[in-house]
Design a protein around this motif. Structure first.
Motif, mmCIF file in Angstrom:
data_model
loop_
_atom_site.group_PDB
_atom_site.id
_atom_site.type_symbol
_atom_site.label_atom_id
_atom_site.label_comp_id
_atom_site.label_asym_id
_atom_site.label_seq_id
_atom_site.Cartn_x
_atom_site.Cartn_y
_atom_site.Cartn_z
ATOM 1 N N ALA A 667 4.172 -1.248 0.933
ATOM 2 C CA ALA A 667 4.441 -1.926 -0.827
ATOM 3 C C ALA A 667 3.576 -1.862 -2.105
ATOM 4 C CB ALA A 667 4.196 -3.218 -0.377
ATOM 5 N N ILE A 668 2.251 -1.146 -1.669
ATOM 6 C CA ILE A 668 1.536 -0.716 -3.091
ATOM 7 C C ILE A 668 2.753 0.438 -3.556
ATOM 8 C CG2 ILE A 668 0.014 0.557 -3.978
ATOM 9 C CD1 ILE A 668 -1.753 -1.266 -1.903
ATOM 10 N N VAL A 669 3.028 1.666 -2.761
ATOM 11 C CA VAL A 669 3.750 1.952 -3.469
ATOM 12 C C VAL A 669 5.127 1.937 -4.011
ATOM 13 C CG1 VAL A 669 5.016 4.809 -2.900
ATOM 14 C CG2 VAL A 669 2.404 4.444 -2.018
ATOM 15 N N ASP A 670 5.202 1.420 -3.227
ATOM 16 C CA ASP A 670 7.265 0.962 -3.515
ATOM 17 C C ASP A 670 6.804 0.068 -4.874
ATOM 18 O OD1 ASP A 670 7.750 2.021 -1.165
ATOM 19 O OD2 ASP A 670 7.983 0.471 -0.169
ATOM 20 N N GLY A 671 5.506 -0.398 -4.820
ATOM 21 C CA GLY A 671 5.538 -1.498 -6.269
ATOM 22 C C GLY A 671 5.399 -0.806 -7.679
ATOM 23 N N GLY A 672 4.985 0.534 -7.342
ATOM 24 C CA GLY A 672 4.769 1.458 -8.237
ATOM 25 C C GLY A 672 3.905 2.078 -8.797
ATOM 26 N N LEU A 673 2.860 1.306 -7.785
ATOM 27 C CA LEU A 673 1.324 1.388 -8.412
ATOM 28 C C LEU A 673 0.470 3.080 -7.081
ATOM 29 C CD1 LEU A 673 0.296 -1.785 -7.663
ATOM 30 C CD2 LEU A 673 0.917 -1.111 -9.686
ATOM 31 N N LEU A 674 -0.887 3.212 -7.608
ATOM 32 C CA LEU A 674 -1.073 4.581 -7.583
ATOM 33 C C LEU A 674 -2.855 3.795 -7.046
ATOM 34 C CD1 LEU A 674 -3.718 6.391 -8.641
ATOM 35 C CD2 LEU A 674 -0.974 6.877 -10.555
ATOM 36 N N VAL A 675 -2.937 4.690 -5.413
ATOM 37 C CA VAL A 675 -4.115 4.228 -5.334
ATOM 38 C C VAL A 675 -5.475 5.241 -6.136
ATOM 39 C CG1 VAL A 675 -5.468 3.645 -3.129
ATOM 40 C CG2 VAL A 675 -3.315 3.400 -3.054
ATOM 41 N N ASP A 676 -6.037 4.429 -6.502
ATOM 42 C CA ASP A 676 -7.192 5.282 -7.197
ATOM 43 C C ASP A 676 -8.809 4.985 -6.709
ATOM 44 O OD1 ASP A 676 -7.750 6.638 -9.453
ATOM 45 O OD2 ASP A 676 -8.720 5.729 -10.596
ATOM 46 N N CYS A 705 -6.520 0.684 -7.919
ATOM 47 C CA CYS A 705 -4.997 0.808 -8.280
ATOM 48 C C CYS A 705 -4.873 1.307 -9.480
ATOM 49 C CB CYS A 705 -3.421 -0.269 -7.542
ATOM 50 S SG CYS A 705 -3.553 -0.248 -6.029
ATOM 51 N N ARG A 706 -3.478 1.835 -10.426
ATOM 52 C CA ARG A 706 -3.418 1.997 -12.186
ATOM 53 C C ARG A 706 -1.774 1.733 -10.784
ATOM 54 N NH1 ARG A 706 -6.145 2.756 -16.600
ATOM 55 N NH2 ARG A 706 -8.182 2.933 -16.250
ATOM 56 N N LYS A 707 -1.577 2.164 -12.405
ATOM 57 C CA LYS A 707 0.622 2.214 -12.656
ATOM 58 C C LYS A 707 0.603 3.410 -12.203
ATOM 59 C CE LYS A 707 1.168 -1.080 -16.393
ATOM 60 N NZ LYS A 707 1.920 -1.451 -17.573
ATOM 61 N N ARG A 708 1.397 3.884 -11.205
ATOM 62 C CA ARG A 708 2.669 4.880 -11.426
ATOM 63 C C ARG A 708 2.655 5.405 -12.571
ATOM 64 N NH1 ARG A 708 3.627 4.915 -7.070
ATOM 65 N NH2 ARG A 708 6.272 4.685 -7.221
ATOM 66 N N PRO A 709 2.870 7.008 -13.357
ATOM 67 C CA PRO A 709 3.008 7.520 -14.443
ATOM 68 C C PRO A 709 5.093 7.394 -14.211
ATOM 69 C CG PRO A 709 1.763 8.631 -14.247
ATOM 70 C CD PRO A 709 1.215 7.778 -12.983
ATOM 71 N N GLU A 710 5.455 7.154 -15.067
ATOM 72 C CA GLU A 710 6.627 6.789 -14.773
ATOM 73 C C GLU A 710 7.536 8.588 -14.213
ATOM 74 O OE1 GLU A 710 9.229 4.317 -15.128
ATOM 75 O OE2 GLU A 710 7.740 3.176 -15.493
ATOM 76 N N ILE A 750 -9.828 6.889 2.806
ATOM 77 C CA ILE A 750 -8.347 6.394 3.197
ATOM 78 C C ILE A 750 -8.569 6.431 1.444
ATOM 79 C CG2 ILE A 750 -6.614 4.674 3.232
ATOM 80 C CD1 ILE A 750 -6.590 5.661 5.905
ATOM 81 N N GLY A 751 -8.624 5.703 0.917
ATOM 82 C CA GLY A 751 -8.530 5.880 -1.059
ATOM 83 C C GLY A 751 -8.064 7.341 -1.089
ATOM 84 N N PRO A 752 -8.493 8.028 -1.374
ATOM 85 C CA PRO A 752 -8.634 9.606 -1.528
ATOM 86 C C PRO A 752 -6.994 10.164 -1.091
ATOM 87 C CG PRO A 752 -10.749 9.758 -0.550
ATOM 88 C CD PRO A 752 -10.357 8.137 -1.086
ATOM 89 N N GLY A 753 -7.183 10.109 0.274
ATOM 90 C CA GLY A 753 -6.173 10.468 0.844
ATOM 91 C C GLY A 753 -4.665 9.429 -0.138
ATOM 92 N N MET A 754 -4.542 8.707 -0.466
ATOM 93 C CA MET A 754 -3.374 7.950 -0.649
ATOM 94 C C MET A 754 -3.372 7.879 -2.087
ATOM 95 S SD MET A 754 -1.906 6.261 1.211
ATOM 96 C CE MET A 754 -0.932 5.504 0.635
ATOM 97 N N GLY A 755 -4.336 8.302 -2.726
ATOM 98 C CA GLY A 755 -4.551 8.602 -3.755
ATOM 99 C C GLY A 755 -3.739 10.002 -3.861
ATOM 100 N N VAL A 756 -3.805 10.799 -3.282
ATOM 101 C CA VAL A 756 -2.737 12.007 -3.662
ATOM 102 C C VAL A 756 -1.351 11.801 -3.467
ATOM 103 C CG1 VAL A 756 -2.116 14.254 -2.655
ATOM 104 C CG2 VAL A 756 -4.930 13.273 -2.495
ATOM 105 N N PHE A 757 -1.206 10.973 -1.664
ATOM 106 C CA PHE A 757 -0.287 10.381 -1.853
ATOM 107 C C PHE A 757 0.969 10.030 -2.509
ATOM 108 C CE2 PHE A 757 2.648 7.413 0.403
ATOM 109 C CZ PHE A 757 4.228 8.602 1.012
ATOM 110 N N SER A 758 -0.173 8.634 -3.305
ATOM 111 C CA SER A 758 0.947 7.567 -4.370
ATOM 112 C C SER A 758 1.141 7.694 -6.047
ATOM 113 C CB SER A 758 -0.143 5.833 -4.226
ATOM 114 O OG SER A 758 -0.887 6.907 -4.657
ATOM 115 N N ARG A 759 -0.117 9.020 -6.218
ATOM 116 C CA ARG A 759 0.489 9.556 -7.397
ATOM 117 C C ARG A 759 2.288 10.604 -7.345
ATOM 118 N NH1 ARG A 759 -4.127 13.384 -6.862
ATOM 119 N NH2 ARG A 759 -2.986 16.193 -5.819
#
Length: 958
Positions: A667-676, A705-710, A750-759
């Motif tokens: 849901a975080i990824v689908d919501g346009g956010l990246l895990v920082d 989390c941060r906003k994932r860039p457009e 999980i944080g840095p791993g999901m950071g790579v995925f979600s950015r």
């Protein structure tokens, strides 16, 4: 392109200080905001305060012109850590000096970002004014019990919250919105006004005046209730003569015996006959068969010493060895669970008074029931006035259904016929609580008269008194149990469920014990009296999935629902029905429904959505919408912080997380956010039920989390794996060095791993299908395991020891196995023994146990120093009677450059002990060493640095 300034929470926080304060806070009751009214799964205020501060304050690395060197950055970071460490303890939560300092650092970051300078750091009013004017407001769209907006207020920020549940909204209003309206105003009750007329002035900046009125009118309610219904609560006659106030009555539920030989007797269903197990004061209710007594038995309360055999007999009550089943008191024949449920649903369960608890001179006194006590309880329904009160309540506002399905926390009483809220109360309890509720409305009119017809003040004051009634209801049901170890009652919501209670306690709500209305009003008074009011706040009823955000941009920090963990709506109906009766005319919008909203509630309840898949889809879609709305409202310069209550059960053996965790991240990824980043917070007491003797995971993960860039790009699976292999090794090292405990390492990683995925905008599988979060988590976890299990970073004896420990633990194995391992690692049996790691004899081999290690060992003088040996000595010394922190720190100081490898091994040994060997005791040893590591490092610097030593070159991770 504007450079985003890193916030402290994205780099470093003093995790151990936050965790220690958060855990300790759970044991604080008097005056703590959580005691205003019960709400489930609240985050500790210490954690919320620290997270908000670190979320708003810039990391020093964001200002290279002001902190130009690594040493300057680190020194400033340490200052910020010190502020947090001093700010988070509950004792400091109302300290103006430390709060002013914390507010100044927030104001400094805001000012520097605007190209301004902050107010003087000791000018508290100017700092508050600056924050109100320039700092972005804080918004929690799942505000629940109000912890996050309350802490935003404490830090001097404008605070907003919203929730779908009306009970949560009212709690938030009572904590955040109402008190600032009356800050500094004197009380309005006649007693206080008379005193004030003599004193002349009222000196208070907080809500103490409002608090005093809650205390005064709560006491009036208690006295007026006693005048009206005091006859229902007679005093007890003591064995030696004289009278005593009854504190409680302990009842046993009964059911007609299915055994024909019992001749239709209503036999007791008792979980334990023990009343008090305190040494020297043991008491119990002894069942005595008596043909002359009703149903052929009676209870006789006895006190004295008990043999172990008798205590075990009494402890069992009438329970059978079979779960949820009992035995007939007369014949010993089984009374099955299914039969009890059938009789309960038919309305054929009864009750029998088992014991009376009275207030003694120095301790509780347990008495044998008598006819006076039983008749007093029965008179509540027999009297026409109170009897009609009971009937109207059961047929009216208490006629709503209790939960019929349990969430993960388990336990519903509806299976035994307690199918409406009215079924949870005795007749006498309904009379008492209804009387209290009626008095709320009467107080409202009295306050209008006392306050020159100030309707708003009367409305708000009655809100707090309605909370006192609601809190009293929690301690006045037939689901309250007696705790024999503590000589006290346990409230209805001892856990997040409504399980059946067989021998329940009915408290006297006019006796000053648990559930007394003046006592619950006093607990509300204590909260209001201690509130720090530094800014305004607002809490609204808004569905987070469609929140348009009445204010924006905002700083978002939130604690959303946890998949299928807690049925907030189902449970909160218990309070809603009483609050609605008391406050329907005060808060008509909040109480427009008969019960709380269910269909829109964002939890994955399978029974509500028809299937597990449909419930998960509902949760993911709703959470994605909520997070997308947050993304649109959040301040572009600020990260979001999102709490997730992670549990051990949510990590599967194959490393793939449960549906709850993966659905939340999806849901975080689908919501346009990246895990920082991710921080594990331990917010539970170490002695809680699920934590005793186990390595319970952090109760919360805070995701940054941060906003994932457009313009985020799409990458392939192979690109993703390569990026993980490139970035994770350094990230894992930083996590270990940041003071993360071994037990929390997997989730922090999980944080840095999901950071790579979600950015990235997406990761494509070989067939061009988008990779799911669940698949990404599996890849991340597998790589973490691979990196942590890479033996080439260690010396040969340590590599052999790790492999041996995984297979044999501390036990013996064939020496041939050890020779084979030694050959594979290009070493020899002689070297393994000389290094102090192994011992061999008579064809057997084993690791040298810590207890057999030499006590005078020093790393500086060890010519065959192995990482394994160093780790074992640190663990040994830390737990030794003649050791401890200083002794272990001396050893750590002597390790020099090897310390990093030793720390990596500590984490690895924890994982092997917990996951591979299932050895909790061994895992606890390594978890403790990882927990104390930051302390050891700080203390090690106090000892003289060792002379340089030649350290063999180690392999690299990749």
């Amino acid at each position: 392109m504007t450079t985003v300034r890193k916030k402290l929470i994205e780099v470093s926080i003093p995790l151990e200080a936050i965790n220690a304060a958060s855990a300790k806070e759970k044991s604080i009751r008097h005056g703590h905001p959580s005691t205003l009214h019960l709400w489930w799964a609240r985050r500790p205020l210490a954690a919320c305060r620290a997270v908000l501060f670190a979320q708003l304050v810039d990391d020093p690395s964001a200002w290279p012109d002001r902190f130009p060197t690594p040493d300057a950055v680190e020194a400033e970071r340490k200052r910020l850590h010190d502020v947090i460490a001093r700010m988070v303890p509950w004792a400091a939560s109302n300290g103006e000096a430390v709060l002013t300092e914390a507010r100044w650092y927030i104001a400094r970051s805001v000012a520097w970002g605007l190209g301004e300078e902050p107010p003087a750091r000791d000018d508290a009013p100017a700092i508050l004014a600056y924050l109100q004017a320039k700092a972005p407001p804080v918004y929690d769209p799942f505000s629940g019990g109000g912890s996050i907006p309350l802490e935003a207020q404490r830090l001097g920020l404008r605070a907003y919250g919203s929730d779908l549940n009306p009970v949560a909204v009212l709690i938030g209003k009572a904590l955040i919105e109402i008190p600032p309206k009356f800050a500094g105003l004197p009380p309005m009750n006649p007693e206080a006004r008379a005193k004030l007329a003599k004193a002349g002035t009222w000196n208070s900046k907080g809500a103490e005046g409002l608090a005093e009125d809650v205390r005064y009118y709560g006491a009036w309610m208690r006295d007026e209730a006693e005048r009206r219904i005091g006859h229902l609560y007679p005093k007890a006659t003591l064995p030696g003569g004289g009278e005593a106030t009854v504190i409680a009555w302990i009842w046993a539920r009964t059911v007609r015996s299915p055994d024909p030989s019992a001749k239709g007797a209503m036999v007791p269903l008792v979980s334990s006959y023990l009343l008090s197990t305190k040494p020297g004061r043991k008491s119990w209710a002894e069942p005595v068969l008596d043909p002359a007594a009703p149903d052929g038995y009676r209870f006789v309360v006895q006190s004295g010493e008990l043999s172990a055999e008798d205590e075990e007999r009494l402890k069992k009550g009438t329970k059978s060895a079979k779960a949820q089943a009992f035995v007939c008191l007369h014949s010993g024949s089984p009374v099955e669970r299914g039969y009890i449920q059938q009789e309960g649903k038919a309305g054929r369960l009864g009750v029998r008074l088992m014991a009376v608890v009275a207030e003694g001179h120095r301790a509780r006194v347990y008495l044998t029931p008598d006819a006076v006590m039983e008749q007093a309880a029965e008179s509540a329904a027999a009297d026409p006035a109170t009897g009609s009160m009971v009937a109207e309540a059961r047929d009216g506002f208490l006629s709503g259904a209790t939960p019929t399905r349990a969430m993960i926390t388990g336990g519903v009483c509806s299976a035994y016929g307690l199918s409406t809220w009215g079924h949870l109360f005795t007749d006498r309890q309904i009379v008492a609580l209804t009387t209290f509720s009626n008095l709320v409305a009467e107080v409202r009119e009295r306050v209008k008269s006392d306050c020159a017809d100030d309707s708003e003040y009367a409305d708000f004051l009655s809100t707090y008194l309605a909370f006192a009634v609601s809190k009293s209801a929690d301690r006045n049901t037939t689901l309250c149990a007696w705790e024999s170890r503590m000589d006290r009652m346990r409230n209805t919501f001892g856990r997040q469920a409504l399980p059946m209670v067989w021998d329940f306690v009915e408290t006297n709500p006019l006796a000053g014990a648990g559930g007394d209305i003046s006592g619950t009003a006093f607990s509300v008074y204590e909260v209001l009296k201690n509130l720090i009011i530094s800014s305004s706040g607002s809490v609204s009823q808004i569905d987070a999935t469609s929140n348009g955000y009445p204010v924006s941009p905002v700083v978002i920090s939130t604690d959303p629902p946890y998949f299928d963990n807690i049925g907030y709506a189902d449970l909160s109906d218990f309070f809603y029905v009483w609050l609605r009766r008391s406050l329907n005319s005060v808060w008509p919008d909040l109480f427009r429904r008969l019960l709380t909203p269910k269909a829109e509630e964002l939890v994955a309840t399978q029974y509500r959505h028809g299937s597990k898949a449909a419930a998960e889809q509902f949760f993911m879609a709703g959470m994605s919408s909520a997070l997308s709305a947050m993304r649109g409202a959040t301040h572009s310069d600020m990260p979001l912080t999102i709490y997730y209550a992670f549990k051990q059960a949510e990590s599967a053996d194959d490393g793939v997380s449960s549906p709850g965790w993966s659905a939340f991240l999806q849901a975080i990824v689908d919501g346009g956010l990246l895990v920082d980043g991710s921080w594990p917070l331990r917010t539970e007491l170490g002695n809680r039920m699920v934590g005793m003797g186990t390595n319970a995971l952090a109760s919360s993960i805070v995701l940054v989390c941060r906003k994932r860039p457009e313009d985020a790009t799409v990458i392939t699976r192979s690109d993703f794996v390569r990026a993980l292999k490139r970035e994770l090794p350094d990230a894992l090292a930083r996590i270990r060095e940041a003071g993360i405990r071994a037990v929390d390492f997997q989730q922090a990683a999980i944080g840095p791993g999901m950071g790579v995925f979600s950015r990235h905008a997406g990761v494509l599988e070989p067939d061009d299908a988008p990779m799911t979060v669940k698949t990404a988590l599996a890849l991340i976890n597998n790589l973490i395991e691979e990196l942590e299990d890479d033996p080439t970073q260690y010396d040969a004896p340590t590599q052999v020891a790790i492999a041996w420990f995984r297979d044999f633990g501390w036990g013996e194995g064939p020496s041939g196995e050890l020779i084979t391992l030694a050959n594979a690692k290009a070493t020899s049996l002689h070297r393994l023994e000389r290094s102090g790691v192994f011992v061999t004899a008579l064809g057997k081999a084993r690791l040298v146990p810590r207890a057999e290690l030499p006590r005078d060992w020093r790393p500086e003088t060890d010519d065959e120093l192995a990482v394994w040996e160093a780790a074992q000595h640190l663990a040994r010394v830390l737990d030794a009677e003649d050791g401890g922190i200083d002794a272990a720190a001396r050893l750590l100081a002597g390790l020099g450059p090897l310390a990093g490898d030793v720390l990596a091994l500590v984490f690895r040994l924890f994982q092997i002990a917990e996951r591979d060997r299932k050895d909790t005791a061994e895992a606890l040893i390594w978890n403790r060493l990882s927990t104390e590591w930051p302390v050891l490092e700080n203390r090690a610097s106090d000892f003289a640095a060792p002379p340089p030593r030649d350290v063999p070159a180690q392999g690299v991770l990749l």
